[in-house]
Design a protein around this motif. Sequence first.
Motif, PDB file in Angstrom:
ATOM      1  N   LEU A  96       0.862  -1.162   0.000  1.00  0.00           N
ATOM      2  CA  LEU A  96       0.000   0.000   0.000  1.00  0.00           C
ATOM      3  C   LEU A  96       0.909   1.225   0.000  1.00  0.00           C
ATOM      4  N   ALA A  97       0.348   2.427  -0.007  1.00  0.00           N
ATOM      5  CA  ALA A  97       1.125   3.648  -0.136  1.00  0.00           C
ATOM      6  C   ALA A  97       2.460   3.541   0.581  1.00  0.00           C
ATOM      7  N   GLY A  98       3.553   3.742  -0.160  1.00  0.00           N
ATOM      8  CA  GLY A  98       4.884   3.461   0.344  1.00  0.00           C
ATOM      9  C   GLY A  98       5.317   4.310   1.504  1.00  0.00           C
ATOM     10  N   ALA A  99       4.778   5.515   1.628  1.00  0.00           N
ATOM     11  CA  ALA A  99       5.271   6.430   2.651  1.00  0.00           C
ATOM     12  C   ALA A  99       4.734   6.125   4.036  1.00  0.00           C
ATOM     13  N   ALA A 100       3.843   5.189   4.160  1.00  0.00           N
ATOM     14  CA  ALA A 100       3.174   4.963   5.443  1.00  0.00           C
ATOM     15  C   ALA A 100       3.795   3.839   6.249  1.00  0.00           C
TER      16      ALA A 100
ATOM     17  N   ARG B  31      10.450   3.911  10.947  1.00  0.00           N
ATOM     18  CA  ARG B  31       9.013   3.810  10.680  1.00  0.00           C
ATOM     19  C   ARG B  31       8.506   2.438  11.078  1.00  0.00           C
ATOM     20  N   GLY B  32       9.350   1.431  10.915  1.00  0.00           N
ATOM     21  CA  GLY B  32       8.935   0.075  11.222  1.00  0.00           C
ATOM     22  C   GLY B  32      10.083  -0.888  11.020  1.00  0.00           C
ATOM     23  N   THR B  49       5.728  -7.167  11.736  1.00  0.00           N
ATOM     24  CA  THR B  49       6.107  -5.766  11.735  1.00  0.00           C
ATOM     25  C   THR B  49       6.054  -5.256  13.167  1.00  0.00           C
ATOM     26  N   LEU B  50       7.103  -4.519  13.571  1.00  0.00           N
ATOM     27  CA  LEU B  50       7.153  -3.881  14.884  1.00  0.00           C
ATOM     28  C   LEU B  50       7.374  -2.396  14.669  1.00  0.00           C
ATOM     29  N   VAL B  90      14.320  -2.574   7.822  1.00  0.00           N
ATOM     30  CA  VAL B  90      13.753  -1.377   8.431  1.00  0.00           C
ATOM     31  C   VAL B  90      13.230  -0.439   7.358  1.00  0.00           C
ATOM     32  N   ARG B  91      12.196   0.285   7.715  1.00  0.00           N
ATOM     33  CA  ARG B  91      11.725   1.390   6.890  1.00  0.00           C
ATOM     34  C   ARG B  91      11.892   2.654   7.725  1.00  0.00           C
ATOM     35  N   THR B  92      12.372   3.707   7.097  1.00  0.00           N
ATOM     36  CA  THR B  92      12.631   4.951   7.808  1.00  0.00           C
ATOM     37  C   THR B  92      11.918   6.101   7.114  1.00  0.00           C
ATOM     38  N   TYR B  93      11.974   7.254   7.765  1.00  0.00           N
ATOM     39  CA  TYR B  93      11.374   8.447   7.182  1.00  0.00           C
ATOM     40  C   TYR B  93      12.248   9.033   6.076  1.00  0.00           C
TER      41      TYR B  93
END
Lengths: 115, 110
Positions: A96-100, B31-32, B49-50, B90-93
Motif C-alpha cells: 500500500l502507499a509506500g510512505a506509510a 518507521r517500522g 512488523t514492529l 527497516v523502513r525509515t522516514y
Amino acid sequence: GAGVSQSPSNKVTEKGKDVELRCDPISGHTALYWYRQSLGQGLEFLIYFQGNSAPDKSGLPSDRFSAERTGGSVSTLTIQRTQQEDSAVYLCASSLAGAAGNTIYFGEGSWLTVV
Amino acid sequence: EDQVTQSPEALRLQEGESSSLNCSYTVSGLRGLFWYRQDPGKGPEFLFTLYSAGEEKEKERLKATLTKKESFLHITAPKPEDSATYLCAVRTYNNNDMRFGAGTRLTVKP
C-alpha cells in the motif's frame, strides 16, 4: 491476483544481450519495488514507484538498468548489454502507499543467469 | 547512513533447542522493523512488523521483540521446518525503500 507475480521465473542469457523482467503487483497496491539479491547476499534496493510520482531510481547500479510502470500496475525491469555480474535474483515487491511504513510483499523472483 | 546488522550469520540448532536471532539497527527515524523468512529459491515471506520499542508479536513458535537499538526473533522449541534464512529490514522516514540485513541462516536438525 492473490500475490506478486513475476515472469520469467528463470532466464539464461548471453553476455551483451538485453533482458526484460516483468512484475504484476498485488491488486490495489500503489507502491512497487525492485530489489536484487546476488548469491549469498542481502537484498539490494533498485527502484521504487509510487502512484504517478516520479520513481526513486537511487538504487540502480548503472545506466544499463531501467524500469517502467505502465498504468500504475505492471512494471518491467530492463537490463541492457547484460554482464556476468548481473547474474542474480531480481525480486519485485508491492505495498500500500509506500510512505506509510506499510509491509512490503515479495514475489518469488526472476532468476537471471548471464553466460 | 542507515545500517542493519544481523547476527549470527548462521545458526545450527537441534530440534527443540530454543534460541534467538539478533537484528541491530542504526537509523534516523524508524518507521517500522520487519522480519521475513526466506526459503531457498523463494521470495521473502512476511512474518512480523514492529513499530515501537517494547512491542512484541508472536506467531506459532516465533516471537519478535523490539528495543530502541535492536530486535530479537525468539524461536521456541524449533522444528526442522523452521530451517530458513531469516531477514530483518527497516523502513525509515528518510528513504522510500526497505533496508535489509544480510540475514541469519537457521538450520534445525531432527
